[in-house]
Write a protein that holds these residues in place. Structure first.
Motif, PDB file in Angstrom:
ATOM      1  N   TRP A 130       9.526  -6.268   3.583  1.00 14.86           N
ATOM      2  CA  TRP A 130       8.282  -6.424   4.414  1.00 14.86           C
ATOM      3  C   TRP A 130       8.344  -5.598   5.683  1.00 14.86           C
ATOM      4  CZ3 TRP A 130       4.044  -8.560   2.524  1.00 14.86           C
ATOM      5  CH2 TRP A 130       4.219  -9.665   1.458  1.00 14.86           C
ATOM      6  N   THR A 131       9.724  -5.628   5.956  1.00 15.53           N
ATOM      7  CA  THR A 131       9.585  -4.735   7.303  1.00 15.53           C
ATOM      8  C   THR A 131       9.335  -3.350   6.838  1.00 15.53           C
ATOM      9  OG1 THR A 131      11.730  -6.061   8.080  1.00 15.53           O
ATOM     10  CG2 THR A 131      11.226  -3.899   9.069  1.00 15.53           C
ATOM     11  N   ALA A 132       9.642  -2.737   5.898  1.00 13.25           N
ATOM     12  CA  ALA A 132       9.129  -1.492   5.397  1.00 13.25           C
ATOM     13  C   ALA A 132       7.736  -1.352   5.514  1.00 13.25           C
ATOM     14  CB  ALA A 132       9.764  -0.886   4.169  1.00 13.25           C
ATOM     15  N   LEU A 133       6.981  -2.350   4.832  1.00 17.15           N
ATOM     16  CA  LEU A 133       5.697  -2.446   4.811  1.00 17.15           C
ATOM     17  C   LEU A 133       4.888  -2.329   6.076  1.00 17.15           C
ATOM     18  CD1 LEU A 133       2.976  -2.313   2.960  1.00 17.15           C
ATOM     19  CD2 LEU A 133       3.323  -4.958   3.114  1.00 17.15           C
ATOM     20  N   LYS A 134       5.421  -3.296   6.931  1.00 18.11           N
ATOM     21  CA  LYS A 134       4.938  -3.346   8.443  1.00 18.11           C
ATOM     22  C   LYS A 134       4.988  -2.008   9.040  1.00 18.11           C
ATOM     23  CE  LYS A 134       6.146  -8.207   8.750  1.00 18.11           C
ATOM     24  NZ  LYS A 134       6.970  -9.079   9.434  1.00 18.11           N
ATOM     25  N   ASN A 135       6.198  -1.315   9.026  1.00 13.44           N
ATOM     26  CA  ASN A 135       6.501  -0.086   9.457  1.00 13.44           C
ATOM     27  C   ASN A 135       5.376   1.081   8.823  1.00 13.44           C
ATOM     28  OD1 ASN A 135       8.412  -1.201  11.128  1.00 13.44           O
ATOM     29  ND2 ASN A 135       9.938  -0.215   9.732  1.00 13.44           N
ATOM     30  N   LYS A 136       5.100   0.893   7.665  1.00 20.54           N
ATOM     31  CA  LYS A 136       4.017   1.922   7.223  1.00 20.54           C
ATOM     32  C   LYS A 136       2.771   1.730   7.657  1.00 20.54           C
ATOM     33  CE  LYS A 136       5.505   4.523   4.604  1.00 20.54           C
ATOM     34  NZ  LYS A 136       5.720   5.773   4.666  1.00 20.54           N
ATOM     35  N   ASN A 152      -5.067  -0.314   0.772  1.00 24.18           N
ATOM     36  CA  ASN A 152      -5.798   0.737  -0.146  1.00 24.18           C
ATOM     37  C   ASN A 152      -5.534   2.141   0.301  1.00 24.18           C
ATOM     38  OD1 ASN A 152      -7.365  -1.704  -0.584  1.00 24.18           O
ATOM     39  ND2 ASN A 152      -8.784  -0.677  -1.735  1.00 24.18           N
ATOM     40  N   LYS A 153      -5.525   2.154   1.680  1.00 21.31           N
ATOM     41  CA  LYS A 153      -5.092   3.708   2.107  1.00 21.31           C
ATOM     42  C   LYS A 153      -3.686   3.840   1.916  1.00 21.31           C
ATOM     43  CE  LYS A 153      -8.346   3.601   5.634  1.00 21.31           C
ATOM     44  NZ  LYS A 153      -8.666   3.683   7.166  1.00 21.31           N
ATOM     45  N   TYR A 154      -2.724   2.811   1.476  1.00 23.52           N
ATOM     46  CA  TYR A 154      -1.472   3.013   1.586  1.00 23.52           C
ATOM     47  C   TYR A 154      -0.775   2.591   0.010  1.00 23.52           C
ATOM     48  CZ  TYR A 154      -1.686   2.979   6.422  1.00 23.52           C
ATOM     49  OH  TYR A 154      -1.884   3.129   7.877  1.00 23.52           O
ATOM     50  N   GLN A 155      -1.584   2.989  -1.080  1.00 22.68           N
ATOM     51  CA  GLN A 155      -1.475   2.466  -2.302  1.00 22.68           C
ATOM     52  C   GLN A 155      -0.128   2.871  -2.875  1.00 22.68           C
ATOM     53  OE1 GLN A 155      -4.460   3.427  -5.218  1.00 22.68           O
ATOM     54  NE2 GLN A 155      -3.229   2.683  -6.879  1.00 22.68           N
ATOM     55  N   GLU A 156       0.287   4.075  -2.678  1.00 17.55           N
ATOM     56  CA  GLU A 156       1.325   4.670  -3.342  1.00 17.55           C
ATOM     57  C   GLU A 156       2.595   4.316  -2.240  1.00 17.55           C
ATOM     58  OE1 GLU A 156       1.440   8.870  -3.250  1.00 17.55           O
ATOM     59  OE2 GLU A 156      -0.339   9.158  -4.662  1.00 17.55           O
ATOM     60  N   ASP A 157       2.432   3.815  -1.122  1.00 13.34           N
ATOM     61  CA  ASP A 157       3.595   3.378  -0.524  1.00 13.34           C
ATOM     62  C   ASP A 157       3.845   2.028  -0.857  1.00 13.34           C
ATOM     63  OD1 ASP A 157       3.791   5.477   1.530  1.00 13.34           O
ATOM     64  OD2 ASP A 157       1.890   5.146   2.145  1.00 13.34           O
TER      65      ASP A 157
END
Length: 309
Positions: free
Chosen positions: A115-121, A143-148
């Motif tokens: 979750w921390t990685a997602l928040k940072n992204k 949707n803008k970060y689908q691959e991430d």
């Protein structure tokens, strides 16, 4: 008369064309009414989904429903180039990208670090609890970060498999004990690992080695290095101990059990007395510790065993 008849025919055709045009307009209006009713229902569905609590939402069911609605939209007889059609189609497509991402994020494998990685992204902070709504997650513009998102959730699943492997190793090997057999008519016991446990040892070594090819090893690298060394240690010590016991048992008959050999080879016999003592200490220690991983991963146990081969 001829002119009147021709004019009458033209007039009739005009009337018929007008009727067809009116019918066409009425049908087009009816189609647009169906489309707008559909759009209204979709907006109501989207809004209902938005109000769902994160912890209670069911993205799979939502996705199935929206897919069915999308199929209905495609089958409509309406102007598919109009803004209304294009707009609702675009909204549906966004949800059909968004909901699978939600399904991935709802995976129990997700940990705080993910979750921390997602928040940072996405560069936004939020709390994953009962108060989190699907609207809050939708507004992250995933949707803008689908691959991430897919990368993060894939990492979570792969790490969960690693964690499961580590837990299984920990749970299994804390209870794997030696098999003991009495040595002749003495109180000394020879040690060995059962065939079943030795096969499991080899399987576990393969499983641990395969983890080193994972791109997500970093989180558990230290633990896998530990298990790689520990399992290799067990395999090596067990192999060496088996050879030590075989040679020691054979030589014991010669240098201790045979008076004739003692007389003919006094120096060798005297030397074997020390070896005999050390081997018995090792075997007694194995009997006392019982658990394979504890015995085999002692400092110097392999060195002590090797000097007797």
């Amino acid at each position: 008369p001829l002119y009147s008849s021709a004019a009458s025919d033209v007039y009739k055709r005009q009337i018929q064309n007008s009727i067809k045009s009116v019918e066409g307009i009425k049908q087009e209006i009816a189609n647009m009414v169906v489309l707008w009713d559909f759009i209204q229902k979709m907006q109501e569905t989207f809004e209902e989904n938005m109000r769902s609590q994160w912890v209670k939402s069911n993205p799979t069911d939502m996705e199935d429903e929206i897919k069915n609605r999308f199929k209905t939209l495609k089958e409509m007889r309406c102007d598919k180039k109009c803004n209304a059609y294009q707009g609702v189609q675009e909204d549906i497509k966004k949800w059909l990208v968004f909901l699978p991402l939600i399904s991935d994020l709802r995976d129990p494998a997700m940990r705080d670090r993910h979750w921390t990685a997602l928040k940072n992204k996405v560069q936004k902070d939020f709390t994953v609890d009962d108060k989190l709504l699907l609207r809050d997650v939708y507004n992250l513009n995933l949707n803008k970060y689908q691959e991430d998102v897919e990368e993060i959730t894939d990492q979570a699943r792969q790490e969960a498999k690693m964690e499961k492997t580590l837990n299984k190793l920990e749970e299994t090997w804390k209870d794997v004990t030696f098999e003991f057999s009495q040595h002749k008519n003495t109180d000394l016991k020879l040690i060995r690992l059962s065939e079943e446990n030795f096969e499991m040892l080899e399987e576990n070594q393969v499983a641990v080695t395969s983890m080193f090819s994972s791109r997500y090893l970093a989180t558990f690298e230290d633990k896998f290095v530990y298990w790689q060394k520990s399992l290799a240690g067990i395999a090596e010590v067990i192999t060496v101990i088996a050879e030590v016991q075989r040679l020691w048992s054979f030589l014991e008959n010669l240098f201790i059990g045979s008076e004739e050999v003692k007389k003919e080879l006094p120096k060798e016999s005297e030397k074997f007395v020390g070896i005999d003592k050390e081997v018995k200490i090792i075997l007694k220690d194995g009997e006392q510790k019982k658990i394979a991983i504890i015995f085999c991963n002692q400092n110097n146990i392999l060195k002590l065993s090797l000097i007797h081969i």
